[in-house]
Design an enzyme around this catalytic site. Structure first.
Site: not given
Lengths: 426, 426
Positions: B146, B191-192, B304
């Site tokens: 992140d 993502m995030g 990831r």
């Protein structure tokens, strides 16, 4: 056999793949080398749509370096489409328009890179051309990540989507393992509406029993809730985690797509139909029926374009079928598709062959029972023997100093229309 | 400064990354080389959970070749968790248990690889240890895809997820371009949850105006339906396609996650809340409000762990912060986290530094306004200058003859418990 002189037209059709451009490259390079026969080498912008709309590109005007780079470029550089022609039996206008465009540009060779539908189109086009006495050589070049074309051992595009998904499942499987105390299950949805070849291929990632994927759901095997729940539970008991691969086209025993089922089990959890496809449906089922947290991955269109980890075997074969298509046309073939023919023997070797377009058009090859595990939720060693050679080798990749791939970009020089009329595509 | 003799314990925490194992490798290899200080090198199974449950692994008994292979292995090889300890202020039991386990095994060095929460835990642990007079050296090693840790230029893990997503967007962008007559829009969810660093990084794929991604939605920028719809429409007018990257944590102006909003716009289409996250919500919005077909990609956990296309810069820095953590501990640092410090100058060079764990624990770094395009739906050249160096270079990858990566697998030799009691983790 005497071959007509005239232009060659290349079109790409349907969903892109990592290697459909490699096939186009094979056709283009082979055709450009035969200028005694081919008076020009054209590409159709966006597949058959570009033919109907008379949007043709002169590929000879492209930089040869960019043409060569097509070998290492995913997606469909000429443009593709999912346009369905009107059924020839009921309405000849679309097909007549194609002949009109071909005639206006003296196109005598049509290389169509695609799947079943494309082969059907090419076959019908050839038939109509004979009727109206326009000489045309139509050759099909197989392409589909779905691997569902009959009469060919496998399809260019499959090896690369298989390799990428297998690697992704291997990697995401390690994630599920590391976080199994929290995200206990992962559902990894892959493409494949009617055939489970892609889902099956992720089985190649399972080097040992405990590795992902633990369960593979294919469209060929009706999804029975109780059986699935039981298998997830026993997998959790054994490994404390469960990694499920789910083909997007998995169906209930009644034949409804899981991604659209909405009924029996999906509404248990939320009182309404599942969106987001089969993977989401399976995830919701796991959470409600097994009672553990699950998450979904869906690579979507990234999987079929993952040139950054494509199969060298696949790229080479895709390029080869493109070249062979031109050779076949010059050698007298017509209304045929190039096939890949695996040689017998322990080590993998693959040649090419020919099959009538008409035959391919009506065939569909799903995963046969002998390629599945007895419970239908995994693959057999026969499948592994079949699929493993197709993902061998890493395709060449050109990476810029910025750390990202360099892919071809064609200039797409359109040639002036000659039919003198616009055609309204329905 | 005199350093205590005793064992070193390494733990991995939170979401896996492509390079958290590279950091572990750095710690392990550096610690194993200092046997005059470290009387043993242990790993916690599944992060802090393994400490509470006294499940500790003797890393010295692992094959050094497998330890070295951790540099090239994604996910968290020691196991990770998302377990939250009870707040120290209200209930000291969890922390006291950790000290109990440390004391029983003579663990004097704690290397904790993780994000904010982990740094918070390590800081509190250090504080309690001082209170109860147990000497412990706690060093934090930054990790998070992140990229939201304060006081460090960037976080190991970010460069690799950035590189993979940028390449995927580049590739899927070509797909959208090729099929724009059919699948006109693509929504690519990344993502995030609170910070849009990953979404922003896909902007690196945009080498020219027409390239994907055309619009980037970040959690930092409230999602205003009308503005978004307008931008999609103008993008379609200009390019006949629109590729949208959507951070999973994008929120409405009222602060509700799009993926859970269900309200104002999501129910327009289906009369109920959207499942499947922000990407699905945006897709539904495009279909209903813009009236063109859209599809979604969500790489999920594959992004990831995508070691198969990881950033060499990232891997090297991840390994380095691991080694430096050991050096810092030996040099007298305590209750500190290693940071990455970018040197000034045109070419990218990066050193390391130290920051108090307490500071990191309470900081969160979101994408600043100057890194965004004026409309908030793209990135600025300042962002590109910041992020571009982080994805440079292709990480070493070991590929077996079968065409798939070879990743490390630890034996995880558990050491005998010494506290003489089981601890019930709440």
């Amino acid at each position: 056999m005497k071959r007509p002189k005239g232009k060659a037209l290349i079109a790409q059709s349907g969903g892109p793949t990592a290697v459909i451009n490699a096939s186009a490259c094979g056709v283009i390079q082979a055709a450009l080398a035969q200028r005694d026969v081919f008076t020009g080498v054209y590409g159709a912008l966006n597949g058959i749509l570009g033919v109907l709309q008379e949007q043709l590109m002169d590929l000879e005007r492209e930089d040869p370096g960019q043409i060569d780079r097509l070998k290492r470029t995913p997606s469909a550089a000429l443009g593709s489409c999912r346009h369905k022609l009107r059924a020839l039996e009921r309405d000849r206008r679309d097909y007549e328009r194609i002949i009109e465009v071909f005639r206006a540009h003296d196109i005598r060779y049509f290389f169509y890179i695609g799947g079943n539908d494309s082969m059907d189109t090419a076959a019908k086009l050839g038939r109509l051309a004979r009727e109206v006495d326009y000489e045309i050589v139509a050759i099909g070049v197989p392409k589909t990540i779905d691997n569902d074309l009959a009469f060919t051992d496998h399809c260019p595009g499959y090896g690369s989507v298989a390799k990428f998904n297998a690697a992704s499942v291997m990697e995401a499987g390690l994630d599920t393992e590391a976080l199994s105390t929290h995200d206990t299950c992962t559902v990894h949805e892959v493409m494949g509406r009617n055939a489970g070849w892609i889902a099956a291929a992720t089985g190649l990632a399972r080097r040992s029993e405990a590795d992902a994927p633990h369960l593979i759901l294919l469209p060929e095997v009706p999804f029975v809730v109780e059986r699935f729940v039981e298998r997830v539970q026993s997998c959790l008991a054994q490994y404390q985690r469960c990694f499920v691969v789910c083909g997007e086209g998995v169906k209930t025993p009644e034949g409804a797509y899981l991604g659209e089922a909405g009924g029996a089990f999906a509404t248990d959890a939320f009182g309404h139909a599942q969106l987001g496809g089969a993977g989401e449906a399976v995830r919701a089922l796991i959470e409600t029926r097994v009672g553990v947290k699950a998450r979904t991955n869906r690579a979507g269109t990234t999987q079929r374009n993952a040139m950054h980890f494509a199969s060298k075997t696949d790229v080479e074969e895709a390029y080869r079928v493109g070249r062979v298509a031109v050779e076949a046309a010059l050698g007298g073939a017509n209304a045929m598709m190039i096939t890949l023919e695996r040689h017998a023997g322990a080590s993998y070797r693959c040649g090419t062959g020919l099959v009538e377009l008409e035959k391919v058009a009506n065939g569909e090859k799903t995963v046969p029972p002998e390629f599945l595990a007895p419970d239908g939720m995994g693959v057999s060693s026969a499948f592994t023997a079949y699929a493993a050679p197709l993902i061998v080798g890493e395709a060449d990749l050109e990476i810029a100093p910025d750390g990202l791939p360099v892919y071809a970009r064609l200039r797409k020089h359109l040639v002036a229309p000659r039919t003198g009329r616009r055609y309204n595509v329905p």
